[in-house]
Structure formats: C-alpha cells, structure tokens
Design a protein around this motif. Sequence first.
Motif, PDB file in Angstrom:
ATOM      1  N   ARG A  73      -1.283   1.665 -10.868  1.00  0.00           N
ATOM      2  CA  ARG A  73      -0.327   2.252 -11.822  1.00  0.00           C
ATOM      3  C   ARG A  73       1.007   2.479 -11.124  1.00  0.00           C
ATOM      4  O   ARG A  73       1.081   3.140 -10.085  1.00  0.00           O
ATOM      5  N   LEU A  74       2.072   1.923 -11.704  1.00  0.00           N
ATOM      6  CA  LEU A  74       3.421   2.158 -11.211  1.00  0.00           C
ATOM      7  C   LEU A  74       4.068   3.221 -12.090  1.00  0.00           C
ATOM      8  O   LEU A  74       4.156   3.062 -13.310  1.00  0.00           O
ATOM      9  N   LEU A  75       4.516   4.305 -11.479  1.00  0.00           N
ATOM     10  CA  LEU A  75       5.097   5.438 -12.198  1.00  0.00           C
ATOM     11  C   LEU A  75       6.597   5.447 -11.991  1.00  0.00           C
ATOM     12  O   LEU A  75       7.082   5.556 -10.855  1.00  0.00           O
ATOM     13  N   ARG A  76       7.356   5.337 -13.072  1.00  0.00           N
ATOM     14  CA  ARG A  76       8.825   5.319 -12.975  1.00  0.00           C
ATOM     15  C   ARG A  76       9.337   6.703 -12.610  1.00  0.00           C
ATOM     16  O   ARG A  76       9.093   7.669 -13.316  1.00  0.00           O
ATOM     17  N   ASP A  77      10.092   6.769 -11.510  1.00  0.00           N
ATOM     18  CA  ASP A  77      10.705   8.027 -11.103  1.00  0.00           C
ATOM     19  C   ASP A  77      12.175   7.791 -10.763  1.00  0.00           C
ATOM     20  O   ASP A  77      12.682   8.212  -9.728  1.00  0.00           O
ATOM     21  N   GLY A 119       0.783  -1.227   0.000  1.00  0.00           N
ATOM     22  CA  GLY A 119       0.000   0.000   0.000  1.00  0.00           C
ATOM     23  C   GLY A 119       0.812   1.273   0.000  1.00  0.00           C
ATOM     24  O   GLY A 119       0.262   2.362   0.039  1.00  0.00           O
ATOM     25  N   LYS A 120       2.139   1.168  -0.042  1.00  0.00           N
ATOM     26  CA  LYS A 120       2.954   2.378  -0.016  1.00  0.00           C
ATOM     27  C   LYS A 120       2.830   3.128  -1.335  1.00  0.00           C
ATOM     28  O   LYS A 120       2.825   2.525  -2.404  1.00  0.00           O
ATOM     29  N   LYS A 121       2.775   4.435  -1.265  1.00  0.00           N
ATOM     30  CA  LYS A 121       2.670   5.245  -2.479  1.00  0.00           C
ATOM     31  C   LYS A 121       4.039   5.581  -3.056  1.00  0.00           C
ATOM     32  O   LYS A 121       4.145   6.105  -4.152  1.00  0.00           O
ATOM     33  N   LYS A 122       5.104   5.339  -2.297  1.00  0.00           N
ATOM     34  CA  LYS A 122       6.449   5.594  -2.790  1.00  0.00           C
ATOM     35  C   LYS A 122       7.319   4.392  -2.450  1.00  0.00           C
ATOM     36  O   LYS A 122       7.398   3.976  -1.303  1.00  0.00           O
ATOM     37  N   TRP A 123       7.945   3.806  -3.463  1.00  0.00           N
ATOM     38  CA  TRP A 123       8.783   2.636  -3.255  1.00  0.00           C
ATOM     39  C   TRP A 123      10.225   2.952  -3.593  1.00  0.00           C
ATOM     40  O   TRP A 123      10.522   3.572  -4.609  1.00  0.00           O
ATOM     41  N   LYS A 124      11.129   2.500  -2.728  1.00  0.00           N
ATOM     42  CA  LYS A 124      12.540   2.490  -3.062  1.00  0.00           C
ATOM     43  C   LYS A 124      12.896   1.057  -3.453  1.00  0.00           C
ATOM     44  O   LYS A 124      12.031   0.203  -3.581  1.00  0.00           O
ATOM     45  N   ARG A 125      14.190   0.806  -3.643  1.00  0.00           N
ATOM     46  CA  ARG A 125      14.617  -0.519  -4.086  1.00  0.00           C
ATOM     47  C   ARG A 125      14.050  -1.587  -3.162  1.00  0.00           C
ATOM     48  O   ARG A 125      14.137  -1.498  -1.949  1.00  0.00           O
ATOM     49  N   ARG A 166       4.735   5.697  -6.972  1.00  0.00           N
ATOM     50  CA  ARG A 166       5.951   6.245  -7.569  1.00  0.00           C
ATOM     51  C   ARG A 166       7.143   5.379  -7.180  1.00  0.00           C
ATOM     52  O   ARG A 166       7.459   5.237  -6.002  1.00  0.00           O
ATOM     53  N   LEU A 167       7.804   4.809  -8.187  1.00  0.00           N
ATOM     54  CA  LEU A 167       8.959   3.946  -7.946  1.00  0.00           C
ATOM     55  C   LEU A 167      10.239   4.759  -8.043  1.00  0.00           C
ATOM     56  O   LEU A 167      10.490   5.410  -9.063  1.00  0.00           O
ATOM     57  N   THR A 168      11.056   4.708  -6.989  1.00  0.00           N
ATOM     58  CA  THR A 168      12.337   5.406  -7.005  1.00  0.00           C
ATOM     59  C   THR A 168      13.494   4.443  -7.259  1.00  0.00           C
ATOM     60  O   THR A 168      14.650   4.849  -7.199  1.00  0.00           O
ATOM     61  N   ASP A 169      13.202   3.193  -7.547  1.00  0.00           N
ATOM     62  CA  ASP A 169      14.200   2.215  -7.969  1.00  0.00           C
ATOM     63  C   ASP A 169      13.468   1.005  -8.535  1.00  0.00           C
ATOM     64  O   ASP A 169      12.265   0.853  -8.338  1.00  0.00           O
ATOM     65  N   GLY A 214      -1.730  -7.811 -14.499  1.00  0.00           N
ATOM     66  CA  GLY A 214      -2.561  -6.620 -14.337  1.00  0.00           C
ATOM     67  C   GLY A 214      -1.759  -5.338 -14.171  1.00  0.00           C
ATOM     68  O   GLY A 214      -0.531  -5.333 -14.135  1.00  0.00           O
ATOM     69  N   GLY A 215      -2.488  -4.224 -14.091  1.00  0.00           N
ATOM     70  CA  GLY A 215      -1.874  -2.943 -13.801  1.00  0.00           C
ATOM     71  C   GLY A 215      -1.238  -2.258 -14.997  1.00  0.00           C
ATOM     72  O   GLY A 215      -1.194  -2.785 -16.112  1.00  0.00           O
ATOM     73  N   THR A 216      -0.751  -1.053 -14.744  1.00  0.00           N
ATOM     74  CA  THR A 216      -0.099  -0.224 -15.762  1.00  0.00           C
ATOM     75  C   THR A 216       1.298   0.145 -15.305  1.00  0.00           C
ATOM     76  O   THR A 216       1.503   0.567 -14.160  1.00  0.00           O
ATOM     77  N   LEU A 217       2.273  -0.020 -16.200  1.00  0.00           N
ATOM     78  CA  LEU A 217       3.642   0.420 -15.964  1.00  0.00           C
ATOM     79  C   LEU A 217       3.876   1.659 -16.815  1.00  0.00           C
ATOM     80  O   LEU A 217       3.904   1.583 -18.044  1.00  0.00           O
ATOM     81  N   ASP A 218       4.017   2.801 -16.174  1.00  0.00           N
ATOM     82  CA  ASP A 218       4.150   4.092 -16.857  1.00  0.00           C
ATOM     83  C   ASP A 218       5.613   4.520 -16.791  1.00  0.00           C
ATOM     84  O   ASP A 218       6.135   4.833 -15.720  1.00  0.00           O
ATOM     85  N   GLU A 219       6.277   4.545 -17.966  1.00  0.00           N
ATOM     86  CA  GLU A 219       7.700   4.882 -17.990  1.00  0.00           C
ATOM     87  C   GLU A 219       7.973   6.373 -17.806  1.00  0.00           C
ATOM     88  O   GLU A 219       9.124   6.773 -17.685  1.00  0.00           O
ATOM     89  N   ASN A 220       6.937   7.193 -17.819  1.00  0.00           N
ATOM     90  CA  ASN A 220       7.089   8.591 -17.420  1.00  0.00           C
ATOM     91  C   ASN A 220       8.150   9.313 -18.257  1.00  0.00           C
ATOM     92  O   ASN A 220       9.027   9.997 -17.740  1.00  0.00           O
ATOM     93  N   LEU A 221       8.037   9.166 -19.584  1.00  0.00           N
ATOM     94  CA  LEU A 221       9.109   9.667 -20.444  1.00  0.00           C
ATOM     95  C   LEU A 221       9.219  11.195 -20.471  1.00  0.00           C
ATOM     96  O   LEU A 221      10.254  11.739 -20.838  1.00  0.00           O
TER      97      LEU A 221
END
Length: 215
Positions: A52-56, A10-16, A32-35, A84-91
């Motif tokens: 939705r996972l957002l690449r950051d 349930g975390k909205k921000k993930w690190k490695r 928001r993925l930070t790694d 399932g889900g969406t992987l958004d590369e945030n280009l």
Amino acid sequence: MVNPRSIHVGKKKWKRLVMKPGRYIIPKGTYRLTDKLYLTKNTKIIMDKGARLLRDHNAGFFINGRTGDNFTGYDGNGNITIEGGTLDENLTARYKHYNAIGLARGQNIVIRDVEIIDVRGAHAMDINGCKDVLIEGCKFKGYDINYTVDGDGASYMREAIQIANHTEAGFNSFGSLMLKFVRMLQYVIVTLEQVQIILLILQVLEIMVQLQIYT
C-alpha cells in the motif's frame, strides 16, 4: 532493453524518486510517499498483495514526465507497467486534489490489478495523448463528492479513468511541443480570442495527425 535485474524496494518512506528503467518489486507493507514517483521508459512496477502506497504530499503517485519535458506524438516515456497494490490518496489528511496516476505522450502502457482508494477531486487515472494502453482488473473505491475547485463543484472531474488528447488545460504537469508553441503565442497575440482560435486549430491538426497514424 529493460534491465533484467529486479530491484526490491523496502523503504517505508519515499521522497521524490526517478524510477530508472528496470523492474521494481514492492513487498507487502505500507509505504508513505512524500513526493510523486517519476516513471521513465521501460519501467515495470510490481506491488505484492498487501502493498500500500500512502500519499503524504500534495501531488499524485506516478507520472511519466517531469516539468520542462516536451514530447511529440507518442515519443514520451512508454513501455511502462504498473501492477498490483493499493494507492491510498489519504484524503482525510491531504486536502489538495491530484490525479493518482498521470500519463501523457506514452505508448505501450499496462495498468493491471491496481486498487485506488479515497480520491479527492480530479481523476484516479488521467491518460492524455497516449497509444496502446491497457487497463484491466483495477478497482476504484471512494471519492470526495463534496470537494470543490475554485468554488465550482468537482462533479465534472469525477472520472475514475479520464482519457483525452493532451492539452495544457487538461494536463499541464509537463508539456508537448504544441503546448510550448501556444505559450509562445500568448506573448505575441493581443487578444485571448485569437489564442483560443489558434489553440483549437492546433488541436484539430493534432487529431488529424493521430488519425493518419491509424489509417
């Protein structure tokens, strides 16, 4: 065996994060993925509709090995499901290209109903030296056709799904014993041509071994 517990993420921000064996459920929402996330054996990731996972950061989303790992054949991290889900590369915010999903040396892998959007260079999925892989119901939307790699056009890297044998040139996020051997040869062989010839021989031998598995 796969851990029968379901872990609700349930975390909205993930690190490695190393995804240990188990079943992970990602609820609806933007994260928001930070790694990148490292997948180990016997891991199942279920993303709810609207997740939705957002690449950051400057890497991808999922990879089934870490730097320093070395595998032979298909003995890497396998029995993996991403569903399932969406992987958004945030280009628009992240310029560096990277595979959204990078897999090598694994077996029994399922990627189902995943949407990958706005890829900048490289591939949406990069599958290297794997066995028994099922990809179904996935969608690929958006690619930066103007992105260049070292001054060269990236058109040669535009596959939504790249399927290849495992070579250092094609996938060097982590290695195999063959790749480790080639690196060692570079210190004892004088010419680049000799290295290329031996690398070609090793690749042919590896393909022959894989063919024997299927016969």
